[in-house]
Design a protein around this motif. Structure first.
Motif, PDB file in Angstrom:
ATOM      1  N   PHE A 106     -71.989 -17.900  43.702  1.00 60.09           N
ATOM      2  CA  PHE A 106     -72.130 -18.909  42.649  1.00 60.09           C
ATOM      3  C   PHE A 106     -73.447 -19.648  42.756  1.00 60.09           C
ATOM      4  N   PHE A 107     -73.755 -20.035  43.999  1.00 62.03           N
ATOM      5  CA  PHE A 107     -75.021 -20.745  44.199  1.00 62.03           C
ATOM      6  C   PHE A 107     -76.203 -19.894  43.750  1.00 62.03           C
ATOM      7  N   ILE A 108     -76.184 -18.629  44.172  1.00 65.34           N
ATOM      8  CA  ILE A 108     -77.318 -17.759  43.868  1.00 65.34           C
ATOM      9  C   ILE A 108     -77.445 -17.549  42.360  1.00 65.34           C
ATOM     10  N   ILE A 109     -76.330 -17.254  41.706  1.00 70.06           N
ATOM     11  CA  ILE A 109     -76.391 -16.957  40.270  1.00 70.06           C
ATOM     12  C   ILE A 109     -76.793 -18.184  39.462  1.00 70.06           C
ATOM     13  N   ILE A 110     -76.160 -19.286  39.742  1.00 69.32           N
ATOM     14  CA  ILE A 110     -76.470 -20.501  38.973  1.00 69.32           C
ATOM     15  C   ILE A 110     -77.891 -20.975  39.262  1.00 69.32           C
ATOM     16  N   GLY A 111     -78.264 -20.911  40.564  1.00 67.64           N
ATOM     17  CA  GLY A 111     -79.624 -21.312  40.920  1.00 67.64           C
ATOM     18  C   GLY A 111     -80.645 -20.458  40.183  1.00 67.64           C
ATOM     19  N   THR A 112     -80.350 -19.163  40.133  1.00 68.47           N
ATOM     20  CA  THR A 112     -81.256 -18.250  39.443  1.00 68.47           C
ATOM     21  C   THR A 112     -81.351 -18.577  37.957  1.00 68.47           C
ATOM     22  N   LEU A 113     -80.239 -18.835  37.344  1.00 73.84           N
ATOM     23  CA  LEU A 113     -80.244 -19.179  35.917  1.00 73.84           C
ATOM     24  C   LEU A 113     -81.104 -20.408  35.650  1.00 73.84           C
TER      25      LEU A 113
ATOM     26  N   PHE B 294     -98.350 -26.218  30.309  1.00 76.63           N
ATOM     27  CA  PHE B 294     -97.379 -26.467  31.391  1.00 76.63           C
ATOM     28  C   PHE B 294     -97.242 -25.321  32.378  1.00 76.63           C
ATOM     29  N   LEU B 295     -98.293 -24.506  32.396  1.00 74.97           N
ATOM     30  CA  LEU B 295     -98.288 -23.367  33.314  1.00 74.97           C
ATOM     31  C   LEU B 295     -98.032 -23.817  34.755  1.00 74.97           C
ATOM     32  N   TRP B 296     -98.626 -24.948  35.113  1.00 73.75           N
ATOM     33  CA  TRP B 296     -98.537 -25.459  36.476  1.00 73.75           C
ATOM     34  C   TRP B 296     -97.122 -25.915  36.825  1.00 73.75           C
ATOM     35  N   ALA B 297     -96.298 -26.198  35.765  1.00 74.64           N
ATOM     36  CA  ALA B 297     -94.967 -26.732  36.049  1.00 74.64           C
ATOM     37  C   ALA B 297     -93.962 -25.641  36.397  1.00 74.64           C
ATOM     38  N   GLY B 298     -94.374 -24.382  36.143  1.00 74.81           N
ATOM     39  CA  GLY B 298     -93.484 -23.261  36.445  1.00 74.81           C
ATOM     40  C   GLY B 298     -92.915 -23.308  37.857  1.00 74.81           C
ATOM     41  N   PRO B 299     -93.804 -23.460  38.853  1.00 73.83           N
ATOM     42  CA  PRO B 299     -93.309 -23.491  40.232  1.00 73.83           C
ATOM     43  C   PRO B 299     -92.249 -24.558  40.508  1.00 73.83           C
ATOM     44  N   ILE B 300     -92.286 -25.625  39.735  1.00 70.34           N
ATOM     45  CA  ILE B 300     -91.268 -26.655  39.995  1.00 70.34           C
ATOM     46  C   ILE B 300     -89.880 -26.067  39.762  1.00 70.34           C
ATOM     47  N   GLY B 301     -89.751 -25.411  38.607  1.00 67.51           N
ATOM     48  CA  GLY B 301     -88.465 -24.787  38.296  1.00 67.51           C
ATOM     49  C   GLY B 301     -88.083 -23.738  39.328  1.00 67.51           C
ATOM     50  N   VAL B 302     -89.105 -22.969  39.710  1.00 71.57           N
ATOM     51  CA  VAL B 302     -88.804 -21.897  40.657  1.00 71.57           C
ATOM     52  C   VAL B 302     -88.478 -22.451  42.040  1.00 71.57           C
ATOM     53  N   ALA B 303     -89.146 -23.539  42.413  1.00 70.75           N
ATOM     54  CA  ALA B 303     -88.850 -24.162  43.707  1.00 70.75           C
ATOM     55  C   ALA B 303     -87.427 -24.704  43.707  1.00 70.75           C
ATOM     56  N   LEU B 304     -87.027 -25.234  42.570  1.00 68.07           N
ATOM     57  CA  LEU B 304     -85.651 -25.719  42.442  1.00 68.07           C
ATOM     58  C   LEU B 304     -84.688 -24.550  42.638  1.00 68.07           C
ATOM     59  N   TRP B 305     -85.027 -23.484  41.998  1.00 64.83           N
ATOM     60  CA  TRP B 305     -84.272 -22.238  42.122  1.00 64.83           C
ATOM     61  C   TRP B 305     -84.171 -21.845  43.603  1.00 64.83           C
ATOM     62  N   ALA B 306     -85.309 -21.822  44.261  1.00 67.40           N
ATOM     63  CA  ALA B 306     -85.338 -21.414  45.666  1.00 67.40           C
ATOM     64  C   ALA B 306     -84.512 -22.361  46.527  1.00 67.40           C
ATOM     65  N   SER B 307     -84.542 -23.669  46.208  1.00 70.45           N
ATOM     66  CA  SER B 307     -83.779 -24.635  47.004  1.00 70.45           C
ATOM     67  C   SER B 307     -82.286 -24.373  46.880  1.00 70.45           C
TER      68      SER B 307
ATOM     69  N   LEU C 103     -80.845 -21.654  46.085  1.00 63.77           N
ATOM     70  CA  LEU C 103     -80.497 -20.418  46.784  1.00 63.77           C
ATOM     71  C   LEU C 103     -80.465 -20.609  48.293  1.00 63.77           C
ATOM     72  N   THR C 104     -81.409 -21.366  48.812  1.00 62.37           N
ATOM     73  CA  THR C 104     -81.428 -21.618  50.256  1.00 62.37           C
ATOM     74  C   THR C 104     -80.143 -22.306  50.681  1.00 62.37           C
ATOM     75  N   TYR C 105     -79.749 -23.295  49.910  1.00 64.87           N
ATOM     76  CA  TYR C 105     -78.505 -23.998  50.216  1.00 64.87           C
ATOM     77  C   TYR C 105     -77.331 -23.031  50.257  1.00 64.87           C
ATOM     78  N   GLY C 106     -77.353 -22.089  49.294  1.00 68.09           N
ATOM     79  CA  GLY C 106     -76.252 -21.131  49.266  1.00 68.09           C
ATOM     80  C   GLY C 106     -76.288 -20.154  50.422  1.00 68.09           C
ATOM     81  N   ILE C 107     -77.500 -19.765  50.803  1.00 66.58           N
ATOM     82  CA  ILE C 107     -77.620 -18.734  51.831  1.00 66.58           C
ATOM     83  C   ILE C 107     -77.332 -19.255  53.241  1.00 66.58           C
ATOM     84  N   VAL C 108     -77.929 -20.385  53.526  1.00 64.89           N
ATOM     85  CA  VAL C 108     -77.756 -20.913  54.877  1.00 64.89           C
ATOM     86  C   VAL C 108     -76.287 -21.249  55.076  1.00 64.89           C
ATOM     87  N   LYS C 109     -75.694 -20.710  56.081  1.00 64.46           N
ATOM     88  CA  LYS C 109     -74.264 -20.839  56.266  1.00 64.46           C
ATOM     89  C   LYS C 109     -73.827 -22.291  56.348  1.00 64.46           C
TER      90      LYS C 109
END
Lengths: 125, 535
Positions: free
Chosen positions: B168-175, B196-209, B211-217
């Motif tokens: 769930f974390f991975i899928i929702i984070g990805t969305l 807003f090209l520069w703002a892209g990473p913000i969204g992706v960093a959120l995504w990565a966060s 996912l990290t929360y979901g992955i780390v046990k």
């Protein structure tokens, strides 16, 4: 003068009570048996035996319960109760003696003759 | 003066790199994840450098690198999804993906098929796209779509609750990440809007966060661990920024070295904190398991003792009958027995008695083991006990043609012990003496010995029987052990008589031992107790 001593043998296993019955009758006792606590109480009350060989492990009313009832009814003065059981840890012996029994015999360790001797010693014969 | 966009991008790069480090574990799954997150960081860095670029070449190069690195995110994401669900990727597939990716990156960087030009309009930097742009966009999207489908399929087949949560974390984070990032970096550019090209990473960093929360046990979300990770992260940030604050080359080198050192030690620190916390949790689990196992063991032990006790009592009843009637038969209550008939009947009798003794021993052992032996200690005249035992065994001795001799040099000295238990110890010894010798003399002696300040009473029992071999002497008092000579002389016997005697002797403050010149040369058993002097 009635010198025949009366003894009641109480055990739920009739093979055992018959065995002791044989021995006591042979020795000249007026011996009867009972196979449960209730009957035993009734017979003790009505026939007032000199001694009772009382098994402990019996269904419904066990030997200790019988002893307690006898104590309550004050029937222990003239009747010597000898506990006869195959359960024989120290606690049981003490419990029995404190409830008013005059002796405690472990069945398996004595022959009927030896039990006879012990009973006679207890009633002062 | 730094462009705020660059600052943000650099911070995001750093943050994402930190995520990649804390998520790193030696598993394939976590490695794929770290790579994915790391690729986001690289993309973010490329964007930062794009905005930083001042020359034409710089703008062109970094502009194209933005797309090249961005496409890697898609590939790594798919790879991560595939490994998370299937645990591994078909090596053939791998090679195909790898080849395609290299091909794509080449196209991005060296051809005008996708990016024709980079343009600059004031503060905004943007792109003029080539003709094949749509194809590559679609190709790019396919990776994400594939990754998504793989994840959804994995979720459908997954039953484990904690893994489902991870899905769930991975899928929702990805969305979330996709929606945010694609709106600024894919959709708007379609309409020529690059603000807003520069703002892209913000969204992706959120995504990565997410996912990290979901992955780390889950269990590793211990406060201590998170605090350490944040602290180390901040420390790294500080020392990283510090690199750029230098006045000379030596200072630069020093700052660099310092940063690398903090990188290394910070990582070690995190690892050790994680290790400590996981070890602690494992220890708690183990201790609990141990406690449960212990409880179970005690229960079993109790059951065992109860069983032995019950069985023993039950066995006594028929044995009472056997013993009773046989004794009456022998006494003549059923008529006189012929001489010939007496012998077998006597043998049955002694077997029955032996069986009864065996059961008594069994009961005693089970009582020792369940700790239910109840001693009634008081002053006991030892000689009296010996006499009682001698009295009880004299018939048995007569039958075996053994003559008993008691020499008492201890007069009426007493010991502090349980009368009935001491009786059993002496009985055990004497019984063995008779049992294991075929007639002959059995000498029982009682005397006092001095041991330093104290006085002890020593009983010895010597027979001329089967004797004990040197190897057997140390094993004599063990549970369930019998010497071969004993087994030959008397086949039945549990081997607990002496074990019991030793336990009782020791519980009553004494000791028991045996000596023998050898097999067939008789044995002497000794028991020693401290004399009770009235204190």
């Amino acid at each position: 003068m009635n010198t025949k001593k009366k003894i009641l043998i109480v055990d739920d296993d009739s093979m055992i009570s018959d065995m002791y019955l044989m021995k006591f009758v042979e020795d000249g006792f007026d011996a009867t048996t009972a196979s449960d606590g209730k009957t035993a109480l009734e017979k003790i009350e009505s026939e007032k035996p000199d001694a009772v060989l009382l098994d402990i492990v019996m269904p419904q009313m066990d030997g200790f319960d019988v002893l307690k009832e006898l104590g309550k009814k004050g029937l222990l003065q003239n009747t010597k109760i000898i506990l006869l059981s195959n359960v024989g840890q120290k606690e049981d012996v003490e419990k029995g003696l404190s409830l008013g029994a005059s002796d405690y015999i472990i069945k398996a360790n004595f022959t009927p003759s030896e039990v006879l001797e012990k009973v006679k010693k207890n009633i002062g014969v | 003066m730094l462009d705020f966009r660059i600052v943000i991008l650099l911070l995001i790069t750093f943050f994402v790199a930190w995520l990649a480090i804390i998520a790193y574990r030696k598993s394939r799954e976590n490695l794929a994840f770290s790579l994915f997150v790391f690729s986001v960081g690289v993309w973010s860095l490329a964007l930062a450098l794009f905005y930083r670029a001042g020359s034409d070449f710089g703008n062109e190069f970094w502009g194209r690198m933005v797309y090249a690195t961005g496409s890697l995110i898609a590939v790594f994401f798919y790879q991560f999804a595939a490994i998370f669900v299937f645990k591994k990727i078909n090596p053939v597939w791998r090679i195909i993906i790898f080849a395609l990716t290299i091909f794509l990156v080449y196209i991005y960087i060296f051809t005008p098929l996708f990016v024709k030009n980079v343009f600059i309009e004031g503060a905004v930097k943007g792109y003029i796209y080539g003709d094949a742009r749509a194809i590559f966009d679609i190709y790019f999207d396919i990776y994400f779509l594939a990754g998504f489908l793989v994840l959804l399929r994995g979720l459908k087949n997954e039953t484990d609750l904690s893994r489902r949560a991870q899905y769930f974390f991975i899928i929702i984070g990805t969305l979330i990440g996709l929606i945010l990032a694609s709106s600024t970096n894919i959709i708007l550019p379609w309409f020529g809007r690059f603000e807003f090209l520069w703002a892209g990473p913000i969204g992706v960093a959120l995504w990565a966060s997410i996912l990290t929360y979901g992955i780390v046990k889950h269990s590793l979300l211990d406060v201590k661990i998170i605090a350490t990770e944040i602290f180390v992260g901040l420390m790294w940030l500080v020392f990283l920024v510090n690199i750029f604050v230098f006045a000379s080359l030596t200072e630069l080198i020093f700052n660099l070295a310092l940063f690398l050192a903090t990188l290394f030690f910070g990582y070690l620190l995190m690892k050790s904190v994680i290790k400590e916390v996981t070890q602690r949790e494992e220890l708690e689990l183990l201790t609990q398991n141990l406690a449960t196992a212990n409880e179970r063991l005690q229960e079993l032990d109790k059951l065992k003792s109860e069983f032995v006790s019950l069985a023993s009592h039950q066995l006594r009843s028929p044995l009472t009958i056997i013993r009773g009637y046989i004794s009456m038969l022998l006494e003549g209550s059923y008529g006189a027995l012929s001489q010939e008939a007496r012998k077998p009947v006597e043998i049955v009798m002694s077997s029955a008695v032996a069986l009864i003794k065996l059961i008594n021993d069994l009961l005693n052992v089970s009582r020792i083991e369940s700790g239910k032996i109840f001693y009634d200690f008081k002053p006991v005249v030892f000689a009296d006990i010996v006499n009682k035992v001698l009295d009880a065994v004299k018939e048995n001795a007569r039958q075996k043609n053994s003559s008993l001799q008691f020499n008492n040099f201890a007069a009426q000295k007493s010991v502090w012990g349980d009368e009935s238990k001491l009786y059993e110890v002496v009985m055990n010894i004497l019984d063995n003496a008779i049992k294991y010798s075929s007639g002959g003399q059995i000498d029982v002696g009682l005397k006092t010995v001095k041991s330093g300040e104290k006085e002890n009473i020593l009983m010895s029992c010597r027979d001329n029987g089967i004797g004990i071999s040197k190897e057997d002497i140390p094993k004599l008092f063990n549970k369930f052990t019998r010497s071969n000579e004993a087994k030959t002389a008397q086949s039945s016997g549990l081997g607990i008589g002496l074990y019991f005697a030793k336990k009782v002797a020791e519980d009553n403050g004494g000791r028991i031992w045996a000596e023998s010149p050898g097999v067939g040369l008789g044995s002497t058993f000794f028991v020693e107790f401290p004399v009770y002097s009235g204190k």
